[in-house]
Structure formats: structure tokens, C-alpha cells
Design an enzyme around this catalytic site. Structure first.
Site, short mmCIF file in Angstrom:
data_model
loop_
_atom_site.label_atom_id
_atom_site.label_comp_id
_atom_site.label_asym_id
_atom_site.label_seq_id
_atom_site.Cartn_x
_atom_site.Cartn_y
_atom_site.Cartn_z
N CYS A 117 100.43 51.79 -25.02
CA CYS A 117 99.41 52.79 -25.29
C CYS A 117 99.81 53.55 -26.54
O CYS A 117 100.91 53.41 -27.05
CB CYS A 117 99.21 53.74 -24.12
SG CYS A 117 97.61 54.60 -24.21
N LYS A 192 91.04 51.73 -14.77
CA LYS A 192 91.75 52.98 -14.98
C LYS A 192 90.72 54.09 -15.15
O LYS A 192 89.91 54.07 -16.07
CB LYS A 192 92.64 52.89 -16.22
CG LYS A 192 93.39 54.19 -16.49
CD LYS A 192 94.36 54.06 -17.65
CE LYS A 192 95.04 55.39 -17.92
NZ LYS A 192 95.96 55.34 -19.05
N ARG A 202 101.02 63.84 -18.16
CA ARG A 202 100.76 64.25 -19.55
C ARG A 202 101.74 65.32 -19.98
O ARG A 202 102.12 65.39 -21.15
CB ARG A 202 99.31 64.70 -19.72
CG ARG A 202 98.39 63.50 -19.59
CD ARG A 202 96.95 63.84 -19.87
NE ARG A 202 96.13 62.68 -19.53
CZ ARG A 202 94.81 62.72 -19.39
NH1 ARG A 202 94.17 63.85 -19.56
NH2 ARG A 202 94.15 61.62 -19.09
N ARG A 214 89.33 61.87 -22.34
CA ARG A 214 89.39 60.41 -22.44
C ARG A 214 88.17 59.72 -21.82
O ARG A 214 88.20 58.55 -21.50
CB ARG A 214 90.66 59.90 -21.74
CG ARG A 214 91.97 60.50 -22.22
CD ARG A 214 93.11 59.53 -22.01
NE ARG A 214 94.43 60.13 -21.99
CZ ARG A 214 95.07 60.63 -23.04
NH1 ARG A 214 94.46 60.66 -24.23
NH2 ARG A 214 96.28 61.12 -22.91
N LYS A 245 93.96 52.33 -10.85
CA LYS A 245 94.71 53.56 -11.11
C LYS A 245 93.77 54.74 -11.25
O LYS A 245 92.82 54.62 -12.02
CB LYS A 245 95.50 53.38 -12.40
CG LYS A 245 96.27 54.60 -12.85
CD LYS A 245 96.84 54.36 -14.22
CE LYS A 245 97.48 55.65 -14.71
NZ LYS A 245 97.90 55.58 -16.07
N TYR A 310 106.29 56.87 -8.34
CA TYR A 310 107.43 57.76 -8.59
C TYR A 310 108.25 57.95 -7.32
O TYR A 310 109.32 58.53 -7.36
CB TYR A 310 106.92 59.11 -9.13
CG TYR A 310 106.10 58.92 -10.40
CD1 TYR A 310 106.73 58.68 -11.63
CD2 TYR A 310 104.70 58.88 -10.36
CE1 TYR A 310 105.99 58.44 -12.77
CE2 TYR A 310 103.96 58.63 -11.50
CZ TYR A 310 104.62 58.42 -12.70
OH TYR A 310 103.87 58.16 -13.83
#
Ligand code: PBG
Length: 321
Positions: A117, A192, A202, A214, A245, A310
Site C-alpha cells: 500500500c 476491504k 492508522r 477513503r 476485512k 493482533y
């Protein structure tokens, strides 16, 4: 006569016998953030238990990853320098390219996935090249392809484009094939969504757009048929694995994709999902471990083969207990 469904819940052994979904450490991919500098292992405030690592300390987390039995990581780089066209993203000697090499030195077997990205690398924080106030799709493709190539040259095993430009999987497949990387796979961030659940990431990646949002490239959370069109495009263009996602609020999207397509599906349980459970756990409002296990189980039950999370380190430890 009514049915006695409770019979199969009578003992733990029976429950284990009839369990339909099983989580294993081979299901998870752990995202890791690498930064320039030396001797850095700094906790990311929005994501407790996750850190920014400089390359000289990357071994600390890679060793942990291997020790708990994880098979794969996804690397995100934070460059020192940002500019209009995100030079750092395709620099052969950039932060993520060096992190890939370093990881490979530390482990031959570990699966290395790299996020492709521009938003961490551009001064405007958008995921492509700007033309005036708009992100120019076709101009961005060349850059996206170059980023992917630089990752493959560094030794990445799997390229995961998250920019949401149309045609990006085809552009990446083409450049990889032309340069001797036919064997490198692509995991498209196919469905996404433009999601508020990315907030903590972010902050962690310093990648928020400086103006606007976005919404012209990431998907509207209201749409599911559109997600199927996105997935179909990625498969046609050559994606080996597709992704949904975020995960938790999009289990229906995972299930639709599972029922319609035979390719492996990844679910990305994003930073906001992690932060919600982590903070509620810290406040004593929920049982963090039980909730986290249940949440990842639901993603797999919905149809995900792979979960990027995570919680990967914690889950592996809990599964061993
Ligand atoms: C880069 C990217 C983002 C995430 C993964 N890759 C952020 C975004 O699109 O704004 C989000 C991951 C997360 O929230 O955990 N485009």
C-alpha cells in the site's frame, strides 16, 4: 416427541467429539510493525501488547512468533520520510524490504506476507497517487506493481495489496511473472471496507489521510453484493487467496464468499476489533480470553481459512493451555 439435543452436550468428551470448528495455531497470521532507528521496542498506545520494532530488535518478536507455534507474519513498514509518490514504499532498501530480509535471516521457514500500500509512505496519506484532489487509479497501478516487485525481490513469500485500486492484482501478477516470481502468491484484500475499525492501526502506522477519506476506493459497509464483485475480479486477475476485512462485523460477507468461491479465504480481524476487546478486558467488563477465542472461532465458523489477527500470539498460548 421432542428431540433431546442436550444429549450431545452431556460431557466435555462428547462436546469435543461433536465440535464442528477447531482453531489451531496454523490458522493465524501475526501483523508486525517495523520502524527506522535503533534499539526500539515501543508499545503502540492504541494497541496494547503490540510494538514498533527497529530492525535490530525484530528478532525479539520473531523468536516469540516461532516459539508459540505461529507459521506466518505480515509486515508493515513505517518510513522516516514521506512524499507525494511514496518513494519509500518501493525503495529496494526501504524499511519493509530490509525487514523482510532480516526476518528471512532469522527463520527460513516462516511465511512472510507483505502488505502492499502507499498510505504509510505518502505525505497525503492516501493509498494511491493523487491527481489534484483525487486518487488516480491507473497512475497508481504502476507504483503498486513496483512496490510488490520490490517486496518479492527482498524475499517476501506472499504479496497482499490493500490499496483497493481496480486492476491492482493483475498489475502485480504481471510484473511478478515478468521478473521470475511466478511462484510468489497474491492475497488480495478483496472485500476491504471503508471502516472506522481501522482507527488504532492508522495511529500505529501513522497512515491517516490528511484530507478527505477513503470512501472512493474502499467499500461501503452497507454492501455485500458489491463485495462478491470485488472478490470475483481479484480471482479473475489472479489472486490465490481473497480477504474480507474487517472480520467481526462482516461475518456475513465471509459466509457469502465461502459459499460462492472455492479459493482460500482470509479474514482480517482489524485493530479496532482488537482494541475493543483488549480495553473491555482491562476494565474487567468482559473475560478477554474467552471473548477473543469466541470471536476468532466465529470467523472460522463463518468460513475463514486464515485469520490475520493482533491476538495471534495470545491465541496460540491459550490454545496450548
Ligand atoms: C493500509 C492498511 C490499513 C489496514 C491494513 N492495511 C489501513 C487503512 O486502510 O486505512 C488496517 C488494519 C487494521 O486496522 O488493523 N491501507
Amino acid at each position: 416427541m421432542f428431540k433431546r439435543n442436550r444429549r450431545l452436550r452431556e460431557t466435555r468428551n462428547i462436546r469435543d467429539l461433536v465440535r464442528e470448528t477447531v482453531l489451531t495455531s496454523a490458522d493465524f497470521i501475526f501483523p508486525i510493525f517495523v520502524v527506522e532507528g535503533e534499539n526500539i521496542k515501543e508499545e503502540i498506545s492504541s494497541m496494547p501488547g503490540n510494538y514498533h520494532f527497529s530492525l535490530d530488535r525484530l528478532h525479539e518478536v520473531i523468536e516469540e512468533v516461532i516459539q508459540v507455534g505461529l507459521r506466518g507474519v505480515m509486515l508493515f513498514g513505517l518510513p522516516d520520510h514521506k512524499d507525494e509518490v511514496g518513494c519509500g514504499a518501493y525503495d529496494k532498501n526501504g524499511i519493509v524490504q530490509r525487514a523482510v530480509k532480516k526476518t528471512r535471516e532469522l527463520s527460513k521457514e516462516l511465511l512472510i506476507i507483505t502488505d502492499v500500500c502507499m498510505c504509510q509512505y505518502t505525505s497525503h496519506g492516501h493509498c494511491g497517487i493523487m491527481e489534484g484532489s483525487k486518487v488516480d487509479n491507473d497512475k497508481s497501478l504502476k507504483y503498486i506493481a513496483d512496490i510488490a516487485l520490490s517486496h518479492a525481490e527482498s524475499g517476501s513469500d506472499m504479496i497482499a495489496p490493500s490499496d483497493m485500486m481496480d486492476g491492482h492484482v493483475e498489475a502485480i501478477r504481471t510484473i511478478l511473472d515478468e521478473n521470475g516470481f511466478k511462484h510468489i502468491s497474491i492475497m488480495g484484500y478483496s472485500a476491504k471496507y471503508s471502516s472506522a475499525f481501522y482507527g488504532p492501526f492508522r495511529e500505529a502506522a501513522n497512515s491517516a489521510p490528511q484530507s478527505g477519506d477513503r470512501k472512493t476506493y474502499q467499500m461501503d459497509p452497507a454492501n455485500i453484493r458489491e463485495a462478491m464483485r470485488e472478490i470475483e475480479c481479484d480471482i479473475e486477475e489472479g489472486a490465490d487467496i481473497i480477504m474480507v476485512k474487517p472480520a467481526l462485523s462482516y461475518l456475513d460477507v465471509i459466509r457469502w464468499a465461502r459459499d460462492r468461491y472455492d479459493v482460500p479465504i482470509a479474514a482480517y480481524s482489524v485493530s479496532g476489533e482488537f482494541a475493543m476487546v483488549k480495553s473491555a478486558g482491562k476494565l474487567g467488563l468482559i473475560d478477554e480470553k474467552a471473548v477473543a477465542m469466541e470471536m476468532h472461532m466465529s470467523m472460522k465458523r463463518a468460513g475463514a481459512d486464515i485469520i490475520i489477527t493482533y491476538y495471534a500470539l495470545d491465541l496460540c498460548r491459550w490454545l496450548r493451555e
